[in-house]
Design an enzyme around this catalytic site. Structure first.
Site, PDB file in Angstrom:
ATOM      1  N   ASP A   1       0.883  -1.155   0.000  1.00  0.00           N
ATOM      2  CA  ASP A   1       0.000   0.000   0.000  1.00  0.00           C
ATOM      3  C   ASP A   1       0.926   1.212   0.000  1.00  0.00           C
ATOM      4  O   ASP A   1       2.108   1.114   0.364  1.00  0.00           O
ATOM      5  CB  ASP A   1      -0.944   0.004   1.218  1.00  0.00           C
ATOM      6  CG  ASP A   1      -2.133   0.957   0.999  1.00  0.00           C
ATOM      7  OD1 ASP A   1      -2.058   1.799   0.074  1.00  0.00           O
ATOM      8  OD2 ASP A   1      -3.130   0.872   1.743  1.00  0.00           O
TER       9      ASP A   1
HETATM   10  C1  BGC Z   1      -4.920   3.421   0.055  1.00  0.00           C
HETATM   11  C2  BGC Z   1      -5.000   2.431  -1.096  1.00  0.00           C
HETATM   12  C3  BGC Z   1      -4.791   3.148  -2.388  1.00  0.00           C
HETATM   13  C4  BGC Z   1      -3.441   3.858  -2.350  1.00  0.00           C
HETATM   14  C5  BGC Z   1      -3.130   4.639  -3.605  1.00  0.00           C
HETATM   15  C6  BGC Z   1      -3.637   4.226   0.006  1.00  0.00           C
HETATM   16  O1  BGC Z   1      -3.653   5.235   0.960  1.00  0.00           O
HETATM   17  O2  BGC Z   1      -4.996   2.724   1.273  1.00  0.00           O
HETATM   18  O3  BGC Z   1      -6.235   1.789  -1.091  1.00  0.00           O
HETATM   19  O4  BGC Z   1      -4.869   2.257  -3.462  1.00  0.00           O
HETATM   20  O5  BGC Z   1      -3.440   4.770  -1.275  1.00  0.00           O
HETATM   21  O6  BGC Z   1      -3.932   5.756  -3.719  1.00  0.00           O
END
Ligand code: BGC
Length: 757
Positions: A228
C-alpha cells in the site's frame, strides 16, 4: 532460458533494486536499454482514478465512470453483473492508459464504524470472495491487471498505519483470509496489495507468513505483491518477506538499501531476482494489451445505473412503493439535488456525468408535480427553518420522498465514523415530515449502516440506495417508480444500535493494539449466536413481488466431504410483477468439536422470474462448505455428522431446509500430548483404542475411592470432575493400581497411540 530470465541476467544490481521501487506516484521504473516499459497502476476500486500526468501525485483525475461503490455492488449479489462492471473498468483502463487498477478491496466489515467500509463488500467472507473473484475476472479478461487489497486484516481506519490486529489463527483463517483466498484461487489477480497495519505484531509489508507462506505456498498466487502507498518500513525485510514492489517512488534510499544489502551479503540476490521476475512478468504481460482509444461513456453510465438499481435494498415498504398515481410529490433533502454517490479518499472518481436524482425523478414522474425543499445543511449544523419549509412542502403533497445522505465529515477513508447516527437535523427532519405526512419514503445514501430506531416506525418505506455511483440518481428513480423491481439484499447486518455490534467491546483497541476478541463471530454469525435482533438482518431485502420456496432436496442423503453434494430448491414468483430473488444457502453443523456459528453462507444465486414462473435453483457444496479451520491440526477439518442445509431469503428468513450426512475422509494426525485430558483421550478414536483395556477398571477404581457412582463422599459422580483432568492427573488417583508412575504410564500410552495407523 526464458525471455524474462535473460532480461534479469542483463540487469545491473541497481536496475533490479530500482525496479522493485516505483519511479513515481503511479508508475514502475522503466529500463529503456533493456526494453522494460513503465507500468501504470492507479486507483480503484469502483472507477479509474487516473491523474492527468501519472508522474504527479495529487491532481484532479481525468473523467471516468464512477460505478457504484463495493457496498452497493455487493448488495446486488449478482456475480454476472459484477463481471460486466469489471469488463467496463478494464475498457476504461485501456482508454486511459492504465495497466493495473488498484482494487477490489475485500476486507471484512468487522465494525460498521470503519470509515472505508463503502469500499469493501461484506461482513461475510464467502460473499466478499465471490464478488472479488468476479470483478477481477471481468477486469483481467480484457488484459488489465487488478490489485486485491488490503492484505490483510485492515478493518479500521483508526491508526491504520500503526495498529496491530491481534487475532487467533482460526479467526484469521475463517474470517479475515478466505475472501483473499477465494479471489486468488478463482481469479489470480495480477497483484495483491499489502495492508498498512500489523497482524499479530508484524506489519503486513514485512509479513513472510502472509506474503509467502500463505499467499504463495498455500494458495498458489502467481503475481506480485505491491505495498500500500507508504506501507513499507524496512525495504530489505519486506523483500525477504515477499513484497516485490514498493510504492510510491522514487525512493533513492530504498534502492540504495537493497543494493548495499546484496553487496554486504545480507540479502541473497536470488530473493531480489525473484521479485524482479514477478514484477517483469506482469510488466511484460500488461504491455501486450494495447492502450489508448476511447470508451463508451454512455454505455458505461447505463451499466452503472443498472448496477446501482440492482444494489439498492428496499428495507421497508408498507405498500406505498412503487410510486404510481400520485400527482404531487414533495422531494425533500439536499441529496435529491446533490447526489451523494461516492466516498472521500483514494477511490474518489471524477465522473463522466452525474445524475441529478430530482431531475431523474421528474423524468419518470409523468405529469406529477414535484416540489423541492433542502431539508438540512451540508454540514452537521442545525437549521429549524429548513425543517419548517420541508414540512410545508410535505403537508401539501400526497407523498414525501426524503433524501438523506451522511455528510462527508461522517464517513471517509482515513478515519472511522464516530457513531451510526444521522445528523441531529436529519433525524428531526424525518420525524417532522413523517408527523405531517404519513406517506413518507426515506431514501438513504451512505456507505455503511445507520441507526434508524428513532424514526423508522413512522416511515412508510425506506430504500437503502448506498453510495451508488454517478448513475445512482436515475437508479433511485427506476426503483421508486418500479421500472426496476428492487432485488438488492444486505451484504451486512444493520444493527439496532452501536452497542449491539460484535466488535463493540474491542474496537478500536488501545496501545496500538486491537484485539479481535469476538473471534469468528462477526456479522450475522454474532447476531445469530447471541440471539441479538438486528434492525435488518444480513441478506434482507424486499421486492415488489413475492417468492415462494419449495421442494428442498439434496443429490444424496449422505456424501463424502471430498465429493460434496448438490442441493436444490424450487423458487416461484407468486406475485404480479417480474422480479429477481437472491436465494441464499446457509450450512448449519449440528454437532462439532469446536464452537461454530449457528449458520454460515456457503452459496447463493440470483434468479430472475416472471410472475407465476418457477425455477429450480441448484447449488454445489464442496469440502469447504462443511469444513472449519482447526488450529490444533493447523488445517481445514471436516467431521462426520449431520448438516442442515438452509435455503433463505435472508439470514433470518429461512424458507426451506434439508439435511445431509457428511462422511469425513480426513485422516487427521494424532494431537494427544502429555497434557491431554481424560476427555481428549476418550474423544480421540486412537486414544480410546489404547486406553480401552484399562479404562473401565480405572473408572471403577475412581468411583470406589469416592464412594461409588453417586459419589457419596463428594456429592457427585467423581468422573464429572475428572474428565478435564490431564490423564496423568487421573492416574494419580489410582494409587497402587498402576504398575508404573502416572507419567510413565501416559508416555507408554502415547507411544502406542502414535504407532497406530
Ligand atoms: C490506500 C489504497 C490506495 C493507495 C493509492 C492508500 O492510501 O490505502 O487503497 O490504493 O493509497 O492511492
Amino acid at each position: 532460458m526464458t525471455q524474462i530470465a535473460e532480461v534479469i541476467q542483463k540487469m545491473t544490481l541497481e536496475e533490479k533494486a530500482a525496479l522493485c521501487t516505483g519511479a513515481g506516484p503511479w508508475t514502475t521504473t522503466p529500463v529503456d536499454r533493456l526494453g522494460i516499459p513503465e507500468m501504470t497502476l492507479t486507483d480503484g476500486p469502483h472507477g479509474v482514478r487516473r491523474v492527468e500526468d501519472v508522474h504527479t501525485f495529487l491532481s484532479m483525475s481525468v473523467p471516468a465512470t464512477c460505478f457504484p461503490t463495493a457496498a452497493s455492488m455487493a448488495s446486488t449479489w449478482d456475480v454476472d453483473l459484477i463481471h460486466q462492471v469489471g469488463e467496463a473498468l478494464a475498457k476504461e483502463c485501456i482508454a486511459l492508459e492504465v495497466d493495473v487498477i488498484l482494487g477490489p478491496g475485500v476486507n471484512m466489515k468487522r465494525t460498521p464504524l470503519c470509515g472505508r467500509n463503502f469500499e469493501y463488500f461484506s461482513e461475510d467472507p464467502y460473499l466478499a470472495g465471490e464478488m472479488a473473484a468476479s470483478i477481477i475476472n471481468g477486469v483481467q479478461s480484457k488484459g488489465i491487471g487488478t490489485s486485491l487489497k488490503h492484505y490483510a486484516a485492515n478493518n479500521q481506519e483508526t491508526q491504520r498505519l500503526t495498529i496491530s490486529a491481534e487475532m487467533d489463527e482460526r479467526t484469521l483463517r475463517e474470517i479475515y483470509l478466505p475472501a483473499f483466498e477465494a479471489a486468488v484461487k478463482k481469479a489470480q489477480p495480477w497483484t495483491v496489495m499489502c495492508a498498512y497495519n500489523k497482524i499479530n505484531g508484524v506489519h503486513a509489508a514485512e509479513n513472510h507468513r502472509l506474503l509467502t507462506e500463505i499467499l504463495r505456498d498455500e494458495w498458489g498466487f502467481e503475481g506480485f505483491v505491491v505495498s500500500d502507498w507508504g506501507a513499507v518500513h524496512d525495504r530489505v525485510e519486506a523483500l525477504e518477506a515477499g513484497l516485490d514492489l514498493e510504492m510510491p517512488g522514487p525512493r533513492e534510499v530504498r534502492v540504495k538499501a537493497v543494493v548495499e544489502a546484496v553487496r554486504a551479503g545480507e540479502l541473497d540476490e536470488a530473493v531480489l531476482d525473484e521479485a524482479v521476475r514477478r514484477i517483469l512478468t506482469i510488466v511484460f504481460q500488461s504491455a501486450e494489451t494495447k492502450k489508448g482509444g476511447s470508451f463508451d461513456a454512455a454505455a458505461h453510465h447505463a451499466l452503472a445505473r443498472q448496477a446501482a438499481a440492482d444494489g439498492m435494498v428496499l428495507l421497508k415498504n408498507n405498500g406505498i412503493l412503487p410510486l404510481g398515481s400520485q400527482k404531487r410529490l414533495a422531494v425533500i433533502g439536499r441529496s435529491a439535488k446533490q447526489a451523494y454517490y461516492q466516498g472521500g479518499g483514494s477511490s474518489h472518481i471524477n465522473p463522466t456525468q452525474l445524475d441529478n436524482p430530482f431531475e431523474e425523478l421528474q423524468k419518470l414522474a409523468g405529469d406529477a408535480e414535484l416540489t423541492y425543499a433542502e431539508g438540512y445543511p451540508a454540514d452537521e449544523s442545525f437549521d429549524q427553518a429548513l425543517i419548517d419549509a420541508a414540512c410545508e412542502n410535505a403537508r401539501s403533497a400526497e407523498t414525501a420522498l426524503v433524501f438523506i445522505s451522511l455528510p462527508a465529515s461522517k464517513e471517509s477513508e482515513g478515519f472511522d465514523r464516530p457513531d451510526l447516527d444521522l445528523t441531529t437535523q436529519q433525524i428531526a427532519l424525518i420525524k417532522a415530515v413523517t408527523a405531517v405526512q404519513p406517506n413518507t419514503v426515506v431514501v438513504l445514501n451512505n456507505g455503511a449502516p445507520v441507526a434508524m430506531s428513532a424514526w423508522i416506525d413512522d416511515a412508510a418505506a425506506v430504500l437503502e440506495a448506498w453510495m451508488m455511483g454517478q448513475a445512482g440518481g436515475g437508479a433511485i428513480a427506476d426503483v421508486l417508480f418500479g421500472k426496476t423491481n428492487p432485488s438488492g439484499k444486505l451484504a451486512e447486518t444493520f444493527p439496532l444500535t452501536l452497542i449491539d455490534t460484535p466488535a463493540y467491546l474491542n474496537y478500536p483497541g488501545e496501545n496500538r493494539t486491537v484485539r479481535y476478541g469476538e473471534g469468528i463471530f462477526i456479522g450475522y454469525r454474532y447476531y445469530d449466536a447471541k440471539a441479538v435482533a438486528p434492525l435488518f438482518p444480513f441478506g434482507h431485502g424486499l421486492s415488489y413481488t413475492t417468492f415462494e420456496y419449495r421442494n428442498p432436496r439434496a443429490s444424496a442423503a449422505a456424501c463424502r466431504d471430498v465429493d460434496g453434494v448438490t442441493v436444490s430448491v424450487d423458487v416461484t414468483n407468486t406475485g404480479e410483477l417480474a422480479g429477481k430473488e437472491v436465494v441464499q444457502v446457509y450450512v448449519h453443523d449440528r454437532k462439532s468439536s469446536l464452537a461454530r456459528p449457528p449458520k454460515e453462507l456457503k452459496s447463493f444465486a440470483k434468479v430472475a422470474l416472471e410472475p407465476g414462473e418457477t425455477k429450480t435453483v441448484t447449488f454445489t457444496l464442496d469440502f469447504r462448505s462443511f469444513a472449519y479451520f482447526h488450529p490444533a491440526y493447523a488445517q481445514w477439518v471436516t467431521e462426520d455428522g449431520e448438516f442442515d442445509i438452509l435455503f433463505g431469503a435472508s439470514s433470518a428468513d429461512i424458507r426451506q431446509s434439508t439435511t445431509v450426512t457428511l462422511q469425513s475422509t480426513l485422516k487427521l494426525p494424532c494431537i494427544l500430548t502429555r497434557e491431554s485430558t481424560l476427555r481428549e483421550w476418550t474423544e480421540d478414536p486412537r486414544g480410546m483404542r489404547v486406553l480401552a483395556p484399562i479404562y473401565e477398571q480405572m473408572v471403577a477404581g475412581m468411583r470406589a475411592n469416592f464412594g461409588g457412582e453417586d459419589g457419596e463422599a463428594i456429592g457427585m459422580d467423581p468422573m464429572g470432575f475428572m474428565m478435564d483432568t490431564p490423564l496423568s492427573g487421573f492416574f494419580h488417583f489410582q494409587g497402587a493400581a498402576l504398575p508404573k508412575s502416572p507419567e510413565e504410564t501416559v508416555d507408554e500410552l502415547l507411544e502406542q497411540v502414535y504407532q497406530l495407523p
